[in-house]
Design an enzyme around this catalytic site. Structure first.
Site, short mmCIF file in Angstrom:
data_model
loop_
_atom_site.label_atom_id
_atom_site.label_comp_id
_atom_site.label_asym_id
_atom_site.label_seq_id
_atom_site.Cartn_x
_atom_site.Cartn_y
_atom_site.Cartn_z
N CYS A 150 74.94 29.93 42.80
CA CYS A 150 74.57 28.63 43.37
C CYS A 150 74.23 27.61 42.29
O CYS A 150 74.78 26.50 42.28
CB CYS A 150 73.41 28.80 44.35
N TYR A 151 73.34 27.98 41.38
CA TYR A 151 73.02 27.05 40.29
C TYR A 151 74.24 26.70 39.44
O TYR A 151 74.46 25.53 39.11
CB TYR A 151 71.93 27.63 39.40
#
Length: 346
Positions: A150-151
């Site tokens: 996600c990051y």
């Protein structure tokens, strides 16, 4: 119809896969895998699925599952997919792994940052990093997809055009990231209890977060340099969402119009990346529940830096939505199928 099996369907990312795929015109979910809820009705685990999903959960037997479906999503902790992957499985079915097992090509780096042994390094070379906006053609031909973290997804999409164009110094990148609590998973942990996270913000994994080498590897592949970054994530008291604020030193003076043209040129054909207008910083509330990533930038001539910003839903574009986007490409479907999700507000 594409027959789908989901291993880890009762985690947050797994449940989001179910929500999205139930709206997909070309998909039938035939296996709801969950080692924690074997034989329990899925709608008893998630009541939002009452009278929508009547099937019960199966175990996480990947070899058995490969005999019944066309594609397997593994929404599981690191180590699971690598421990069960075989050539026999990949000869029968496509696999989209939402864990980090195949994202990092260097085994030593993976083992150092994740603290576990990689049990199927032979498949690392074959696995395609599933960031659709950049690896579209390779994804179409792939058997095994490493769904990005996600990051990294939000960071890379926010910074990529400028690092690719050589606008910023590659040794100057600082990424400040903030995520909702769902990013930590559904497992019970003291640090994620209500009284621990409510009305509180904290940095975690400072200089040691596992997504750091994933971002560095992708930037290194883009620039053909060894890129090292500073990455600091923070936990914020909201359910979902990621906000990235990144800083880079400019190699030369540039105007707003020059940088905006670069972003527009890179993303004008990318349905899920929205380049915002001047003075509109990305906000998590405007992407919640959707597969969109909103990006923007500000030039700070006083410090000779550019601030790059991005916002997205960590469970959709940061996990399940991106996985479905990958599946669409792998099966020759329209990339947006099942993913034209209007952001929820309020």
């Amino acid at each position: 119809m594409i027959k789908v099996g989901i291993i880890g369907s009762t985690g947050y990312a797994g449940q989001e896969l179910v929500r999205i795929l139930l709206q997909h015109k070309e998909v039938s979910i035939v296996w709801y895998g969950s080692k924690s809820y074997i034989d329990k009705k899925y709608s008893e685990v998630f009541q939002n699925m009452f009278q929508i999903v009547e099937e019960s959960c199966f175990d996480d037997n990947m070899e058995e599952l490969a005999r019944h479906v066309d594609v397997i999503f593994t929404a599981t902790p690191q180590g699971f997919c690598a421990s069960v992957m075989t050539e026999d499985i990949l000869s029968k079915v496509k696999v989209i792994d939402l864990s980090a097992d195949y994202r990092i090509k260097d085994v030593k780096t993976y083992e150092e940052w994740y603290g576990i042994k990689h049990n199927s390094p032979d498949f690392l070379k074959e696995a395609v990093y599933g960031l659709c906006e950049f690896n579209r053609e390779d994804i179409k031909k792939a058997r095994l997809i490493a769904n990005p973290g996600c990051y990294p997804t939000c960071s890379i999409l926010s910074i990529y055009p400028l690092i690719k164009e050589g606008i910023i110094e590659t040794d100057s990148i600082i990424i400040d990231a903030k995520s909702g609590v769902s990013g930590a998973g559904r497992g019970a942990k003291v640090d994620n209890l209500y009284c621990e996270v409510n009305e509180n913000m904290k940095a975690y994994g400072v200089s040691t977060h596992r997504h750091t080498p994933e971002i560095e590897e992708q930037f290194s592949l883009i620039t053909l340099e060894n890129v090292t970054i500073n990455f600091t994530p923070h936990l914020v008291p909201m359910n979902r969402g990621i906000l990235i604020t990144a800083y880079g030193k400019l190699k030369k003076r540039v105007s707003y119009e020059e940088v905006k043209e670069i972003y527009d040129r890179y993303y004008e054909k990318e349905y899920f990346v929205r380049v915002l207008e001047k003075g509109m910083p990305p906000e998590t509330r405007w992407v919640e529940g959707s597969n969109f990533v909103d990006v923007n930038f500000v030039i700070d001539n006083r410090t000779n830096r550019i601030i790059m910003m991005g916002a997205m839903d960590n469970l959709v574009k940061g996990a399940a939505g991106q996985a479905v986007q990958n599946m669409n490409l792998m099966f020759g479907l329209p990339e947006q199928e099942g993913l034209k999700l209007v952001p929820m507000f309020p």
